[in-house]
Write an enzyme that holds these catalytic residues in place. Structure first.
Site: not given
Ligand code: ADP
Ligand code: MG
Length: 393
Positions: A37, A197, A350, A373
């Site tokens: 950063r 989720k 992130g 975010g």
């Molecule tokens: P970002 O931060 O890029 O927006 P998210 O926070 O939505 O992404 O998702 C990242 C998380 O999703 C990671 O910690 C990863 O382990 C989890 N994840 C991905 N696939 C699965 C799965 N099949 N079951 C449980 N968790 C998962």
């Molecule tokens: Mg995340």
């Protein structure tokens, strides 16, 4: 959303208040463990120095409640000084007499770093009097903190109404790539979504459906869609509250003529832990006692074919539990397909950005957003207050 940048105004000899995102990770000894950063805003600071501006940098670090010694910005000043090859003065406050005097002493080309702006609760309240105090030491305001642009705080939004306000180079790049991808993408426009989720990504999916040609869904959230199609998903992540919504979203995609691609095979394990014995199964044969932790090779192949035909790809959300190396193959497959596609490729989020860097694809992607975010809210189609408040071109 064409905003003025530091190139559009005269900064020579001016005192320029620059909101940066120096919210870096620290270890238990207070050492910086990742300076990405800080590096990200060096071009903006370098430009200001070269133009003979007097740069006054302001940032938050962590979530302090009042003055917290372990969250002072002194280590950041030292690291920035090293990266930029110039002295960086540091004061122990961000408003008040000491700060005003230090700002008044600045010569053209000098750099001053203020103390953690979140030591004051007024910052997050976007308190006008506090914003006025921040503004009082400067002639111009530059926002280069895309990562906090989705928050209307005193140093990100309030102050932008009190001084001529423009974007720095990092902010400009974020707005350019994310903005163009959404407003006038080269087609086919493919979006890859994953992560944990469905509930976290509803806004993103809804906003993207009218715009994309294909939507590829992997990661934990794919299981809620598979379940909504009537499949048994074993112990895989299920967002039970989002089942009906998942059905609606698939119906919406169908009406909009969007190809909605779900996994056809998945990697399953009995326990989600490193070294767990895994197998790959078709999505209609997920054992009742197993968890789905990654998309399978046939899915990677299909997703890769769609990505290969794209001109723009926007990706948010890992395809599996990438933190465990055995379950990072699907995520790596998508990263590889994107890097080989010749398309404009954008990664937001992130964990997604961390995954792409960790897997070694950092320099093979057109743009990796620095704002987790903030990039999500951008993809949701929301206006970011820190961006809105800047001067239009
Ligand atoms: P970002 O931060 O890029 O927006 P998210 O926070 O939505 O992404 O998702 C990242 C998380 O999703 C990671 O910690 C990863 O382990 C989890 N994840 C991905 N696939 C699965 C799965 N099949 N079951 C449980 N968790 C998962
Ligand atoms: Mg995340």
């Amino acid at each position: 959303m064409d905003k003025k940048t530091i190139r559009d105004i005269d900064v020579a000899g001016k005192r320029v208040l620059v909101r940066v995102d120096f919210n870096v990770p620290l270890d238990s000894e207070g050492r910086i463990t990742d300076d990405t950063r800080i590096r990200a805003v060096v071009p903006t600071i370098q430009y200001l120095v070269e133009q003979g501006a007097r740069a006054i940098l302001v940032s938050h670090l962590g979530r302090p409640k009042g003055v917290t010694d372990s969250l002072r910005l002194d280590p950041v000043a030292a690291r920035l000084s090293k990266l930029i090859g110039r002295p960086v003065a540091k004061v122990n406050d961000c408003i008040g007499d000491e700060v005003a005097e230090a700002a008044a002493r600045l010569q053209n080309g000098d750099i001053l770093l203020l103390e953690n702006v979140r030591f004051y609760k007024e910052e997050e309240k976007n308190d006008l009097e506090f914003a006025k105090k921040l503004a009082s030491i400067a002639d111009v305001y530059v926002n280069d903190a895309f990562g906090t642009a989705h928050r209307a705080h005193a140093s990100t939004e309030g102050v932008a109404h009190l001084l001529p306000a423009v974007s720095g180079f990092l902010m400009e790049k974020e707005i350019e790539y994310l903005g163009k991808a959404l407003s006038s993408p080269e087609r086919p426009f493919v979006s890859v979504l994953g992560g944990a989720k469905v509930a976290d990504k509803i806004g993103v999916i809804e906003n993207l459906i009218p715009q994309v040609n294909s939507l590829l869904i992997g990661g934990g959230m794919a299981f809620t869609f598979l379940k909504a199609q009537g499949k048994e998903i074993g112990k895989s992540l299920l967002d039970a509250d989002s089942l009906n919504l998942a059905k609606d979203l698939m119906a919406k995609a169908a009406r909009a003529g969007v190809a909605f691609e779900l996994p056809v095979d998945v990697v399953v394990v009995a326990e989600v832990e490193p070294g767990a014995a895994s197998q790959t199964v078709p999505v209609d044969a997920i054992p009742a006692d197993q968890y789905g932790v990654d998309i399978g090779p046939e899915t990677v192949k299909r997703f890769s074919e769609t990505i290969a035909g794209a001109k723009t790809v926007v990706w948010n959300g890992p395809m599996g539990v990438f933190e465990i190396v055995d379950f990072a193959r699907g995520t790596e497959g998508v990263a590889h397909a994107m890097s080989a596609s010749g398309a404009i490729t954008i990664v937001g989020g992130g964990d997604s950005a961390a995954a792409v860097e960790q897997l070694g694809y950092g320099d093979k992607i057109t743009h990796i957003s620095t704002g987790g975010g903030a990039s999500l809210e951008f993809l949701e189609g929301k206006a970011l207050p820190g961006v809105v408040a800047l001067l239009d071109r």
